[in-house]
Design a protein around this motif. Structure first.
Motif, PDB file in Angstrom:
ATOM      1  N   ALA A   7       0.834  -1.203   0.000  1.00 23.70           N
ATOM      2  CA  ALA A   7       0.000   0.000   0.000  1.00 23.70           C
ATOM      3  C   ALA A   7       0.870   1.255   0.000  1.00 23.70           C
ATOM      4  N   ALA A   8       1.949   1.227   0.783  1.00 18.89           N
ATOM      5  CA  ALA A   8       2.983   2.261   0.703  1.00 18.89           C
ATOM      6  C   ALA A   8       4.096   1.668  -0.155  1.00 18.89           C
ATOM      7  N   PRO A   9       4.234   2.092  -1.398  1.00 13.90           N
ATOM      8  CA  PRO A   9       5.092   1.383  -2.363  1.00 13.90           C
ATOM      9  C   PRO A   9       6.548   1.224  -1.953  1.00 13.90           C
ATOM     10  N   LEU A  10       7.060   2.136  -1.116  1.00 13.86           N
ATOM     11  CA  LEU A  10       8.454   2.034  -0.699  1.00 13.86           C
ATOM     12  C   LEU A  10       8.601   1.554   0.745  1.00 13.86           C
ATOM     13  N   MET A  11       7.563   0.921   1.276  1.00 10.90           N
ATOM     14  CA  MET A  11       7.671   0.372   2.618  1.00 10.90           C
ATOM     15  C   MET A  11       8.812  -0.644   2.659  1.00 10.90           C
ATOM     16  N   ASN A  31      11.601   6.570  -7.138  1.00  5.56           N
ATOM     17  CA  ASN A  31      10.153   6.604  -6.959  1.00  5.56           C
ATOM     18  C   ASN A  31       9.542   5.339  -7.547  1.00  5.56           C
ATOM     19  N   ALA A  32       8.471   4.867  -6.920  1.00  6.63           N
ATOM     20  CA  ALA A  32       7.695   3.778  -7.513  1.00  6.63           C
ATOM     21  C   ALA A  32       6.749   4.381  -8.533  1.00  6.63           C
ATOM     22  N   ILE A  33       6.717   3.813  -9.721  1.00  2.70           N
ATOM     23  CA  ILE A  33       5.817   4.308 -10.760  1.00  2.70           C
ATOM     24  C   ILE A  33       4.973   3.157 -11.295  1.00  2.70           C
ATOM     25  N   ARG A  34       3.828   3.487 -11.819  1.00  2.00           N
ATOM     26  CA  ARG A  34       2.925   2.478 -12.379  1.00  2.00           C
ATOM     27  C   ARG A  34       3.230   2.263 -13.857  1.00  2.00           C
ATOM     28  N   THR A  35       3.091   1.021 -14.266  1.00  2.00           N
ATOM     29  CA  THR A  35       3.233   0.670 -15.673  1.00  2.00           C
ATOM     30  C   THR A  35       1.874   0.228 -16.196  1.00  2.00           C
ATOM     31  N   GLU A  36       1.847  -0.274 -17.402  1.00  2.00           N
ATOM     32  CA  GLU A  36       0.584  -0.710 -18.005  1.00  2.00           C
ATOM     33  C   GLU A  36       0.232  -2.156 -17.660  1.00  2.00           C
ATOM     34  N   GLU A  38      -1.308  -5.315 -15.889  1.00  2.00           N
ATOM     35  CA  GLU A  38      -2.549  -5.465 -15.131  1.00  2.00           C
ATOM     36  C   GLU A  38      -2.280  -5.923 -13.703  1.00  2.00           C
ATOM     37  N   VAL A  39      -1.256  -6.742 -13.527  1.00  2.00           N
ATOM     38  CA  VAL A  39      -0.919  -7.290 -12.212  1.00  2.00           C
ATOM     39  C   VAL A  39       0.472  -6.826 -11.832  1.00  2.00           C
ATOM     40  N   ASN A  40       0.648  -6.481 -10.546  1.00  2.00           N
ATOM     41  CA  ASN A  40       1.959  -6.025 -10.066  1.00  2.00           C
ATOM     42  C   ASN A  40       2.529  -4.946 -10.989  1.00  2.00           C
ATOM     43  N   SER A  41       1.790  -3.873 -11.099  1.00  4.18           N
ATOM     44  CA  SER A  41       2.084  -2.864 -12.116  1.00  4.18           C
ATOM     45  C   SER A  41       3.208  -1.910 -11.733  1.00  4.18           C
ATOM     46  N   ARG A  42       3.616  -1.879 -10.465  1.00  5.66           N
ATOM     47  CA  ARG A  42       4.617  -0.897 -10.066  1.00  5.66           C
ATOM     48  C   ARG A  42       6.043  -1.395 -10.311  1.00  5.66           C
ATOM     49  N   ILE A  43       6.908  -0.453 -10.625  1.00  6.33           N
ATOM     50  CA  ILE A  43       8.342  -0.690 -10.701  1.00  6.33           C
ATOM     51  C   ILE A  43       9.028   0.437  -9.942  1.00  6.33           C
ATOM     52  N   LEU A  44      10.331   0.297  -9.712  1.00  6.92           N
ATOM     53  CA  LEU A  44      11.097   1.356  -9.061  1.00  6.92           C
ATOM     54  C   LEU A  44      11.950   2.056 -10.108  1.00  6.92           C
ATOM     55  N   ARG A  45      11.758   3.363 -10.256  1.00  5.81           N
ATOM     56  CA  ARG A  45      12.585   4.155 -11.171  1.00  5.81           C
ATOM     57  C   ARG A  45      13.624   4.918 -10.343  1.00  5.81           C
TER      58      ARG A  45
END
Length: 481
Positions: A7-11, A31-36, A38-45
């Motif tokens: 829920a907190a992307p950088l926890m 920063n955590a950013i969203r991608t396209e 559908e599942v587990n969409s966040r990555i760390l940039r």
């Protein structure tokens, strides 16, 4: 939080030399950013402006226990976006920041790739952290940052902790119930455990909050999420490894009745029932069947020989019986030899308990699950509980039992000799009445020394309680049949 889906992307992650309110010219920032996806969409940039000044730290789950001379496999998915970042360095560091093991992984190109390396720990640290630094500057995307011991149970890549599974194996268990427990139900139906989301490639398994995350005010664990690195395939495989019959438990369409008690309408129950049917196919179906193929593709063409399944956990009342009937009819119509475990609710007596038993006996239920969280006095007084149970009625599964030194949700609830001895007295009644009590399992099986919820500490994931420098599991005071 290896894939930044909490829920907190950088926890769990720190950037000790960076400040979100600064341009960070002497370090960098992630920063955590969203991608396209559908599942587990966040990555760390990660933007590295000064490689000498920038670092990432991950604390692990209450720390990372590493042992001297052991090898640890590192893996990361990465994509260079710009600049000249050529290497990612991974280090174990102790509380003082001293490096106790490291490896450097070369990275190149914008295409996503999985990179691997290996760290050898120079010394034993009970609560190490993972430090990540970079060679070069620029922008790089990362995901699925993971570290596993090389020496796992049966040597499986990214497998289970060898010492903990060995403890389980040494108990010679007859069965293994999974995943429990109240997490089957979820606080809401959306948060229920869904087995189909726990199989297939690990990076595609959808993260879910653990129901115990914020359940008890005295023992909040806001970093307690389920990433399903251990899913239903690994569970069936573990059961097979230790010679135990698997007993999977699935949602019956009722969220935890201690929380929302949300009900799926009867007209919308079919997907829940189909999940149960499909799970049996996943376990037992031919490798050419839809779900049998998923199992085979994961590396186990042969069936797991599943013999029983649980419908619901601690549900009670007419709503449960109404839904159970639908499950029972559908499961036995397709798999008549499967034994179904039904439930009598969370308490070992009372109006709802009596109602559940009465209705389930009418249905000729095969096995009824009873749970007991009570005082040591109750356990001693109930050593004769099953002496007078009907030998011709349903069998009993003592699915969860544990004596409580205080209220289950009390900060003072601890295991001790009195709780252990009272459980042992109760177990004499279980063994004496084996014609009625088909199975029994203590709860919980494993718990983290600093993350337990219900007053029990069964395994210390970092220390053995006798040698503070050992990163081993430990056994605690409990009696086991």
């Amino acid at each position: 939080n290896r894939s930044f889906e909490f829920a907190a992307p950088l926890m769990g992650w720190e950037q000790p030399n960076s400040d979100r309110h600064s341009l960070n010219d002497k370090s960098g920032y992630a920063n955590a950013i969203r991608t396209e996806k559908e599942v587990n969409s966040r990555i760390l940039r990660v933007e590295v402006k000064n490689a000498a000044g920038y670092s990432l730290l991950n604390e692990g789950f209450r720390g990372m226990g590493v042992k001297a001379n052991d090898l640890y496999n590192v893996s990361v998915m990465a994509s260079n976006q710009s600049g000249n970042i050529s290497k990612i360095k991974f280090q174990f560091v102790d509380d003082a920041g001293k490096v106790v093991g490291e490896t450097a992984i070369s990275v190149s190109g914008k295409d996503w790739k999985t990179y691997t390396g290996q760290i050898k720990a120079a010394t034993t640290v009970n609560k190490a952290k993972l430090k990540i630094t970079f060679e070069g500057t620029g922008v790089i995307d990362m995901d699925m940052i993971s570290i596993f011991p090389q020496d796992t149970w049966k040597g499986r890549k990214n497998g289970m902790r060898k010492d903990l599974v060995q403890m389980l194996y040494d108990l010679n268990p007859g069965f293994l119930r999974f995943p429990g427990g109240c997490i089957v139900e979820g606080r809401t139906l959306e948060q229920r455990y869904q087995w189909k989301k726990t199989v297939g490639p690990v990076e595609d398994r959808e993260m879910l909050i653990n129901r115990w995350n914020v359940e008890f005010g005295h023992k909040l664990t806001p970093d307690y999420f389920q990433t399903f690195g251990l899913g239903f395939f690994e569970y069936f495989q573990l059961s097979e490894d230790i010679g135990a019959e698997p007993l999977p438990v699935l949602s019956c369409g009722i969220a935890c009745q201690f929380n929302t008690g949300e009900l799926v309408p009867m007209g919308e129950l079919d997907p829940y029932v189909q999940d149960a049917i499909d799970l049996i196919e996943f376990a037992n179906g031919a490798a050419t069947s839809k779900w049998g193929k998923v199992r085979a593709d994961m590396g186990h063409p042969a069936p797991f020989n599943l013999k029983m399944i649980g419908v619901g956990n601690e549900q009670w009342g007419p709503d449960y019986i109404e839904r159970y009937k639908v499950f029972e009819k559908a499961i036995l119509a397709k798999y008549p030899n499967i034994k179904i475990v039904s439930g009598s609710g969370p308490f070992p007596d009372g109006e709802q308990f009596d109602y559940g038993w009465k209705e389930l006996k009418k249905l000729n239920a095969q096995i009824i699950d009873e749970h007991y969280y009570n005082t040591p006095t109750w356990f001693k007084e109930n050593a004769t509980r099953y002496d007078d149970y009907d030998r011709k009625g349903p069998k009993v599964f003592a699915g969860e039992y544990a004596a409580q030194s205080d209220r289950p949700a009390s900060v003072n609830n601890r295991n001790n000799w009195l709780t252990a001895i009272s459980e042992a007295a109760f177990m004499t009644g279980l063994e004496r009445n084996a014609a009625v009590v088909a199975m029994a399992s203590y709860a919980p099986l494993f718990a983290h020394a600093e993350g337990w919820q219900c007053g029990k500490t069964h395994a210390d994931h970092h220390r053995d309680g006798t040698r503070a420098g050992d990163a081993r599991g430990c056994r605690r005071t409990r009696f086991t049949a």
